[in-house]
Design a protein around this motif. Sequence first.
Motif, PDB file in Angstrom:
ATOM      1  N   ASP A 171      50.463  74.651   5.964  1.00 41.66           N
ATOM      2  CA  ASP A 171      49.447  75.354   5.188  1.00 41.66           C
ATOM      3  C   ASP A 171      48.079  74.706   5.394  1.00 41.66           C
ATOM      4  OD1 ASP A 171      49.579  73.027   3.418  1.00 41.66           O
ATOM      5  OD2 ASP A 171      51.387  73.943   2.597  1.00 41.66           O
ATOM      6  N   TYR A 182      46.089  84.540   8.114  1.00 42.73           N
ATOM      7  CA  TYR A 182      45.858  85.690   7.259  1.00 42.73           C
ATOM      8  C   TYR A 182      47.169  86.215   6.675  1.00 42.73           C
ATOM      9  CZ  TYR A 182      41.817  85.462  10.411  1.00 42.73           C
ATOM     10  OH  TYR A 182      40.745  85.031  11.167  1.00 42.73           O
ATOM     11  N   PRO A 183      47.104  87.047   5.618  1.00 47.79           N
ATOM     12  CA  PRO A 183      48.329  87.662   5.096  1.00 47.79           C
ATOM     13  C   PRO A 183      49.046  88.450   6.188  1.00 47.79           C
ATOM     14  CG  PRO A 183      46.500  87.991   3.573  1.00 47.79           C
ATOM     15  CD  PRO A 183      45.911  87.421   4.831  1.00 47.79           C
ATOM     16  N   ASP A 201      41.282  87.424   4.238  1.00 46.95           N
ATOM     17  CA  ASP A 201      41.998  86.697   3.187  1.00 46.95           C
ATOM     18  C   ASP A 201      42.923  85.686   3.828  1.00 46.95           C
ATOM     19  OD1 ASP A 201      42.727  85.931   0.661  1.00 46.95           O
ATOM     20  OD2 ASP A 201      43.587  87.857   0.070  1.00 46.95           O
ATOM     21  N   VAL A 202      43.577  84.887   2.994  1.00 44.76           N
ATOM     22  CA  VAL A 202      44.495  83.848   3.439  1.00 44.76           C
ATOM     23  C   VAL A 202      45.899  84.206   2.973  1.00 44.76           C
ATOM     24  CG1 VAL A 202      45.097  81.401   3.210  1.00 44.76           C
ATOM     25  CG2 VAL A 202      42.699  82.079   3.378  1.00 44.76           C
ATOM     26  N   PRO A 238      49.185  83.889   1.183  1.00 44.28           N
ATOM     27  CA  PRO A 238      49.416  83.074  -0.022  1.00 44.28           C
ATOM     28  C   PRO A 238      50.285  81.858   0.222  1.00 44.28           C
ATOM     29  CG  PRO A 238      50.522  85.218  -0.167  1.00 44.28           C
ATOM     30  CD  PRO A 238      49.605  85.284   0.998  1.00 44.28           C
ATOM     31  N   ASP A 257      44.687  79.761  -0.150  1.00 48.80           N
ATOM     32  CA  ASP A 257      43.780  80.819  -0.580  1.00 48.80           C
ATOM     33  C   ASP A 257      42.395  80.504  -0.019  1.00 48.80           C
ATOM     34  OD1 ASP A 257      42.857  78.749  -2.202  1.00 48.80           O
ATOM     35  OD2 ASP A 257      43.866  79.499  -3.991  1.00 48.80           O
ATOM     36  N   LEU A 258      41.429  81.325  -0.384  1.00 50.66           N
ATOM     37  CA  LEU A 258      40.089  81.109   0.161  1.00 50.66           C
ATOM     38  C   LEU A 258      39.503  79.777  -0.297  1.00 50.66           C
ATOM     39  CD1 LEU A 258      38.629  84.723  -0.109  1.00 50.66           C
ATOM     40  CD2 LEU A 258      39.156  83.461   1.990  1.00 50.66           C
TER      41      LEU A 258
END
Length: 560
Positions: A46, A71-72, A87-88, A90, A94-95
């Motif tokens: 992560d 990204y997701p 977005d990132v 989860p 996250d951002l």
Amino acid sequence: MPLPPDSVGSTHFAEGAAAADWWRDAVVYQVYPRSFADSDGDGIGDLDGVREHVDHLVALGVDAVWLSPFYPSALADGGYDIDDHRDVAPELGDLAAFDAMVAALHAHQIKVIVDIVPNHTSDRHRWFQAALAAGPGSDERDRYVFRSGRGPGGDQPPSDWESDFGGPAWTRLPDGWWYLHLFAPEQPDLNWDRRDVRDDFLATLAFWADRGVDGFRVDVANLLVKDLTEPLPDLAALATVADGNHAYSDRDAVQEVYAEWRTLFDRYDPPRMAVAEAWVPAHRRARYARPESLGQAFNFDLLSAPWDAPTWRRVITENLDLSAESGSTSTWVLSNHDVIRHPTRYGITAAAGQPNAIGYIPGFGVDPDITVDEALGARRARAATLLMLALPGSAYLYQGEELGLFEVAEIDAGQRQDPTFFRTGGTRLGRDGCRVPLPWTSEPSSYGFSPDPASAPPHLPQPAWFADLSVARENGDDASSLTLYRRALRLRRELTSGEGLTWVPSEPGVLHVVRAGGWHCLTNFGPDPVPVPPGELLLASGPLVDGSVPTDTTVWVRGA
């Protein structure tokens, strides 16, 4: 952990850090986030894991980090099937975690490059879901490439185009229409003739640039713009089209897209850089590297080059010529997330050549008689690395290569993730073997990848031999791959002054160049030892033999 004696520390690249051309000779370290470091024990790397290991990157001495997609995604293709480009995922953070990671890297003058994936979205993207709901002929479907089928009832694909992962490049929906995906079915291709598609990606680029991103690696940059007028040509016809007129690859019109991107990048101070992943013939590569386009393009020629002096000299010469043509610099790559790690590639038995197709792992599903000589592969990999780092231009390193990691073959079918494996019925094993989580320590169960033994197992299995190639094991070992990389990057920064390179006449099997500033790099591909160039020996990829450079060895020398 404390920085080792050979570290350049937090001051590296401080001078001129804001210069617009920092990327021209940068050393860029590719992070595959899901396999770099797991901070929360779920078995998946992560963004916090990257931030927690910035000390490793500082000690290594890199100038920039390139992040593969974070990204997701449903992970139909390792994160390159993207649900939301702003977005990132989860499970990766996250951002706020992204911002903290960027701040930590920037605090050590390490630039940040992110993957941008413009050819396609995931099939879960809001646009594609809207296209499915709207039905044939709708404006929503026009954002993608939908066609009716051929033959009675339209039950044949609109063309015979093939997916890069195997099988047809078209998938049929229950309503009878087909959509194009040059990769997995979960990755529908966008229609770049649409103004709203172009504008949306400009907004995405600005979103990340405004968050401090310094550059972008553009995935399959040659595939965006397509000519889909009917009837669609078959594959045999595409093989004969003139440059710039292929139906879906490397069309001249794609440069109109990148001209708009360059205008956006140049509004920032310093301008944002970009590098194209464009699998195109060498003579077409310069178009993507021009200053009015993306500015740089990957040179992948060493990924498939056999280990011999004539081939390496040809590749080096051709790519330096291309750089001069474009006004850019070359990018040198030996390993990445899509290919076999180069110590394995260089150790493949000579009779088998040097294959590097996705999924080629000797002894596993291809040819059981082919073996890997790991000692040979490691020796050649070290020599190749020093030669590559001595060349003008930027160098891209793939996470784990600084440890001398080999390709991981010990992955059962039930543990594999790459769509290539499944879409080819296992005849191509895919890229999982180079994406296995890194070993930070020598202790199972995750070799330091996750925070404690109670963590979930790593998302891809790590082999027992990782214990001998961990960061902890190699740190401080003068003979280790990690020490060699650290010393090489420190010296490269110290020695490099300009982009000049001169060839020194040498016997067959030897490549000898002199860089601006008067330092020498000599690589012996031949069977017999050769003399060390006169001057101060700075670094050698392996032990010398009676003061001479043995086979499969590179030396750096400061000229007398």
